[in-house]
Design an enzyme around this catalytic site. Sequence first.
Site, PDB file in Angstrom:
ATOM      1  N   HIS A 144       0.815  -1.221   0.000  1.00 46.84           N
ATOM      2  CA  HIS A 144       0.000   0.000   0.000  1.00 46.84           C
ATOM      3  C   HIS A 144       0.852   1.276   0.000  1.00 46.84           C
ATOM      4  O   HIS A 144       0.471   2.292   0.593  1.00 46.84           O
ATOM      5  CB  HIS A 144      -0.951   0.010   1.203  1.00 46.84           C
ATOM      6  N   HIS A 172      -6.197  -4.658 -10.995  1.00 46.58           N
ATOM      7  CA  HIS A 172      -6.625  -4.423  -9.616  1.00 46.58           C
ATOM      8  C   HIS A 172      -8.143  -4.474  -9.583  1.00 46.58           C
ATOM      9  O   HIS A 172      -8.818  -3.943 -10.457  1.00 46.58           O
ATOM     10  CB  HIS A 172      -6.128  -3.046  -9.174  1.00 46.58           C
TER      11      HIS A 172
END
Length: 386
Positions: A192, A292
């Site tokens: 992240h 994604h």
Amino acid sequence: MRITDLRTHVLFDGWRNLVFVELETDSGLTGIGEATLANRTEAVVAYLHGSASRHVTGADPFDVELLWRRLYLGDFIRGGMDACAGLSAIDIACHDLMGKALGVPAFRLLGGACRESVPCYANGWYTVARDPDAVAERAREVVARGYGALKLDPFGSGAGELTRRERALSVAIVRAVREAIGPDVEIYVEAHGRFVPAEAIRICRLLEPLEIGWMEEPCSWDDPLAWREVRERVGIPIAGGEHFCTRHGFRAVIENRCVDILQPDVLYCGGLSELRKLAAWADAYGLRVAPHNSQGPVCTAATVHAALGIPNLKVVEVFDDFVPPFVRQAVPGCPMVEGGRMALTEAPGLGVSLDGRVIAEHPGAPGHFDLWAEAWERRFRAPGAG
């Protein structure tokens, strides 16, 4: 066929709002898209309704490239994930409309299929205590469902660099998962964008003996050249790209070879039109594409339609198996994972619909999802809770 109206529907799934979009037409057909963007619901919905009168109503959904260009360039002020989430949703809904009008599935409009089904990996499954044994046990359950790959962020609320204790715990969690599921299941590690390059390199080197499939966004996406710095100094493939919008946002990442695996999100990159172009561009640079897909079931359906026809596809992310059942109930027809793969039917368009009753029972709710908060991975909460 002309678009006559744009409608939005917001559903709270237990930790964030899902934003669904409908385009109504004078033919009676309705196209479905999705514009989910965590912590930005109000902005995305406002953008969609503001754009409707300026660009969308009156447009022919078959002129999707013209509509895309009007949405992107027509307001002069452009870019950003809020606007691109709206643009992407409209593009997806237009493909749904075209498929329905022609009686063909959307993937037939994207060059057809290169494969009968797409390989998937599980994400969103580790909603347990940040403890090696607890995460490993949950990983066993995921593999028992037929998944041959899974992803996790073991780093807690880490940012910049970890303490020795936190670094050891993070590696121990991944090691416990590897020992629990064996050598044949792929493990992808998500960072992240948490770390400075030196820390990312240090962590990757500690993880190398565990044979992980990739390290995702090890440093901030604001500096993708940092990804290249990590990539050049470790033996783990680097993945990234979910935050970039349109071909313009991906240019530096692709041309500077910042990643081994490109991860465009169909809800942010510019929809199905742009995802197909990005995949072809990535192929020219020898990159694999792993879209994604951590939003809602409409996003999943759109992603699988695109993935069927991407020659350089690696794998598709799946959250849908690890959310409350009503989320899928809100989108009848959404694709399901079987044996670690997803396939599609010949249903026209995306092959999905929206159940307004289910959405009304779980209306959008205020809140904030904070990836830098302690225990963020537990994520599910009551509507309106902080």
